[in-house]
Design a protein around this motif. Structure first.
Motif, PDB file in Angstrom:
ATOM      1  N   GLU A  21       8.512  -1.588  -5.391  1.00  0.00           N
ATOM      2  CA  GLU A  21       9.331  -0.353  -4.774  1.00  0.00           C
ATOM      3  C   GLU A  21       9.743   0.898  -6.320  1.00  0.00           C
ATOM      4  OE1 GLU A  21      11.369   2.725  -2.240  1.00  0.00           O
ATOM      5  OE2 GLU A  21      11.905   1.047  -1.984  1.00  0.00           O
ATOM      6  N   ASP A  22      10.212   0.277  -7.810  1.00  0.00           N
ATOM      7  CA  ASP A  22      10.740   0.850  -8.891  1.00  0.00           C
ATOM      8  C   ASP A  22       9.695   1.305  -9.243  1.00  0.00           C
ATOM      9  OD1 ASP A  22      10.219  -1.637  -8.983  1.00  0.00           O
ATOM     10  OD2 ASP A  22      12.438  -1.832 -10.383  1.00  0.00           O
ATOM     11  N   LEU A  23       8.719   0.528  -9.311  1.00  0.00           N
ATOM     12  CA  LEU A  23       7.205   0.216 -10.077  1.00  0.00           C
ATOM     13  C   LEU A  23       6.427   1.203  -9.857  1.00  0.00           C
ATOM     14  CD1 LEU A  23       5.868  -0.548 -12.392  1.00  0.00           C
ATOM     15  CD2 LEU A  23       4.910  -2.686 -11.112  1.00  0.00           C
ATOM     16  N   ARG A  24       6.029   1.123  -8.214  1.00  0.00           N
ATOM     17  CA  ARG A  24       5.627   1.663  -7.869  1.00  0.00           C
ATOM     18  C   ARG A  24       6.072   3.827  -7.562  1.00  0.00           C
ATOM     19  NH1 ARG A  24       5.977  -0.985  -2.973  1.00  0.00           N
ATOM     20  NH2 ARG A  24       7.523   0.775  -1.972  1.00  0.00           N
ATOM     21  N   GLU A  25       6.871   4.307  -7.526  1.00  0.00           N
ATOM     22  CA  GLU A  25       7.425   5.071  -7.536  1.00  0.00           C
ATOM     23  C   GLU A  25       7.986   5.325  -9.078  1.00  0.00           C
ATOM     24  OE1 GLU A  25       8.556   7.391  -5.567  1.00  0.00           O
ATOM     25  OE2 GLU A  25       7.635   5.814  -4.131  1.00  0.00           O
ATOM     26  N   ILE A  26       7.793   4.666 -10.106  1.00  0.00           N
ATOM     27  CA  ILE A  26       7.956   5.242 -11.540  1.00  0.00           C
ATOM     28  C   ILE A  26       5.562   5.784 -11.635  1.00  0.00           C
ATOM     29  CG2 ILE A  26       7.123   4.223 -13.814  1.00  0.00           C
ATOM     30  CD1 ILE A  26       9.617   2.315 -13.190  1.00  0.00           C
ATOM     31  N   ILE A  27       4.998   4.571 -11.385  1.00  0.00           N
ATOM     32  CA  ILE A  27       3.531   5.267 -12.193  1.00  0.00           C
ATOM     33  C   ILE A  27       3.481   6.566 -10.548  1.00  0.00           C
ATOM     34  CG2 ILE A  27       1.456   3.917 -11.294  1.00  0.00           C
ATOM     35  CD1 ILE A  27       2.660   1.057 -11.666  1.00  0.00           C
ATOM     36  N   LYS A  28       4.040   6.663  -9.632  1.00  0.00           N
ATOM     37  CA  LYS A  28       3.386   7.278  -8.418  1.00  0.00           C
ATOM     38  C   LYS A  28       4.463   8.521  -9.714  1.00  0.00           C
ATOM     39  CE  LYS A  28       4.782   9.180  -4.284  1.00  0.00           C
ATOM     40  NZ  LYS A  28       3.415   9.971  -3.841  1.00  0.00           N
ATOM     41  N   GLY A  35      -1.276  15.146 -12.612  1.00  0.00           N
ATOM     42  CA  GLY A  35      -1.936  15.793 -12.038  1.00  0.00           C
ATOM     43  C   GLY A  35      -3.025  14.889 -10.847  1.00  0.00           C
ATOM     44  N   TYR A  36      -2.781  14.004 -11.261  1.00  0.00           N
ATOM     45  CA  TYR A  36      -3.363  13.037  -9.656  1.00  0.00           C
ATOM     46  C   TYR A  36      -3.149  13.011  -8.377  1.00  0.00           C
ATOM     47  CZ  TYR A  36      -5.822  10.493 -13.768  1.00  0.00           C
ATOM     48  OH  TYR A  36      -6.963  10.087 -14.641  1.00  0.00           O
ATOM     49  N   ARG A  37      -3.737  12.834  -7.519  1.00  0.00           N
ATOM     50  CA  ARG A  37      -2.897  12.559  -5.829  1.00  0.00           C
ATOM     51  C   ARG A  37      -2.745  11.520  -5.910  1.00  0.00           C
ATOM     52  NH1 ARG A  37      -5.620  12.501  -1.075  1.00  0.00           N
ATOM     53  NH2 ARG A  37      -4.239  12.858   0.625  1.00  0.00           N
ATOM     54  N   VAL A  38      -1.464  10.807  -5.670  1.00  0.00           N
ATOM     55  CA  VAL A  38      -0.904   9.452  -5.449  1.00  0.00           C
ATOM     56  C   VAL A  38      -0.966   9.279  -4.009  1.00  0.00           C
ATOM     57  CG1 VAL A  38      -0.335   8.129  -7.147  1.00  0.00           C
ATOM     58  CG2 VAL A  38      -0.182  10.115  -7.595  1.00  0.00           C
ATOM     59  N   LEU A  39      -1.065   7.760  -3.187  1.00  0.00           N
ATOM     60  CA  LEU A  39      -1.179   7.598  -2.119  1.00  0.00           C
ATOM     61  C   LEU A  39      -0.236   5.850  -2.859  1.00  0.00           C
ATOM     62  CD1 LEU A  39      -4.199   8.303  -0.678  1.00  0.00           C
ATOM     63  CD2 LEU A  39      -2.081   9.186  -0.529  1.00  0.00           C
ATOM     64  N   VAL A  40       1.178   5.906  -1.859  1.00  0.00           N
ATOM     65  CA  VAL A  40       1.573   4.351  -2.302  1.00  0.00           C
ATOM     66  C   VAL A  40       1.630   3.629  -0.958  1.00  0.00           C
ATOM     67  CG1 VAL A  40       2.555   5.244  -4.307  1.00  0.00           C
ATOM     68  CG2 VAL A  40       3.766   5.328  -1.836  1.00  0.00           C
ATOM     69  N   ALA A  41       1.490   2.315  -1.238  1.00  0.00           N
ATOM     70  CA  ALA A  41       1.956   0.957  -0.700  1.00  0.00           C
ATOM     71  C   ALA A  41       2.228   0.050  -1.035  1.00  0.00           C
ATOM     72  CB  ALA A  41       0.555   0.974   0.090  1.00  0.00           C
ATOM     73  N   GLY A  42       3.181  -0.920   0.258  1.00  0.00           N
ATOM     74  CA  GLY A  42       3.846  -2.023  -0.805  1.00  0.00           C
ATOM     75  C   GLY A  42       3.423  -3.408  -0.163  1.00  0.00           C
ATOM     76  N   SER A  43       2.413  -3.001   0.699  1.00  0.00           N
ATOM     77  CA  SER A  43       2.038  -4.293   1.109  1.00  0.00           C
ATOM     78  C   SER A  43       0.098  -4.555   1.285  1.00  0.00           C
ATOM     79  CB  SER A  43       1.777  -5.210   2.247  1.00  0.00           C
ATOM     80  OG  SER A  43       2.202  -4.178   2.754  1.00  0.00           O
ATOM     81  N   PHE A  44      -0.276  -5.278   1.568  1.00  0.00           N
ATOM     82  CA  PHE A  44      -1.981  -5.107   2.057  1.00  0.00           C
ATOM     83  C   PHE A  44      -2.126  -4.048   3.204  1.00  0.00           C
ATOM     84  CE2 PHE A  44      -5.515  -7.130   4.159  1.00  0.00           C
ATOM     85  CZ  PHE A  44      -6.441  -7.112   3.274  1.00  0.00           C
TER      86      PHE A  44
END
Length: 130
Positions: A21-28, A35-44
């Motif tokens: 989760e921490d990596l996802r949030e940093i990247i997001k 300026g990108y629109r970012v969606l996140v998910a933690g699993s398949f």
């Protein structure tokens, strides 16, 4: 022309899939700042739910290769079947020879973790220009 570039980026949607989760949030945060629109998910499964709920296309899938239940490669195949125009970028903590062979037929980028966010941004710029 600077403004036009901003507009183009803002219309690009990136799905970031990683079980950390921490990596996802940093990247997001970083990509949104660009300026990108970012969606996140933690699993398949979570990623597939996000894709199903998307009315517009997903321009880039940024996924870890090793996910808790299925591989990022399998996820990419699923996303591509729904959105064939999606560009794929894999992240991996270890890139082995067999991994490269498994993905060799694919037009995909592989970023080795840990990577600097600047490296990711350059890769995304290159993909967007392609």
């Amino acid at each position: 022309s600077y403004r036009r570039i901003e507009v183009e980026k803002a219309s690009r949607t990136i799905l970031v899939v990683d079980d950390q989760e921490d990596l996802r949030e940093i990247i997001k945060k970083r990509l949104e700042k660009e300026g990108y629109r970012v969606l996140v998910a933690g699993s398949f499964d979570e990623a597939l739910d996000v894709v199903d709920r998307q009315s517009s296309s997903i321009d880039i899938l940024l996924t870890d290769i090793i996910l808790p239940t299925k591989s990022g490669h399998e996820l990419a195949q699923k996303v591509l079947s729904a959105h064939p125009e999606t560009k794929i970028v894999y992240m991996s903590g270890y890139v082995e020879q067999e991994l490269h062979e498994q993905l060799s037929g694919e037009c995909a980028l592989i970023l080795t973790k840990p990577f600097k966010l600047e490296v990711l941004l350059v890769a995304l710029e290159d993909l967007s220009a392609a």
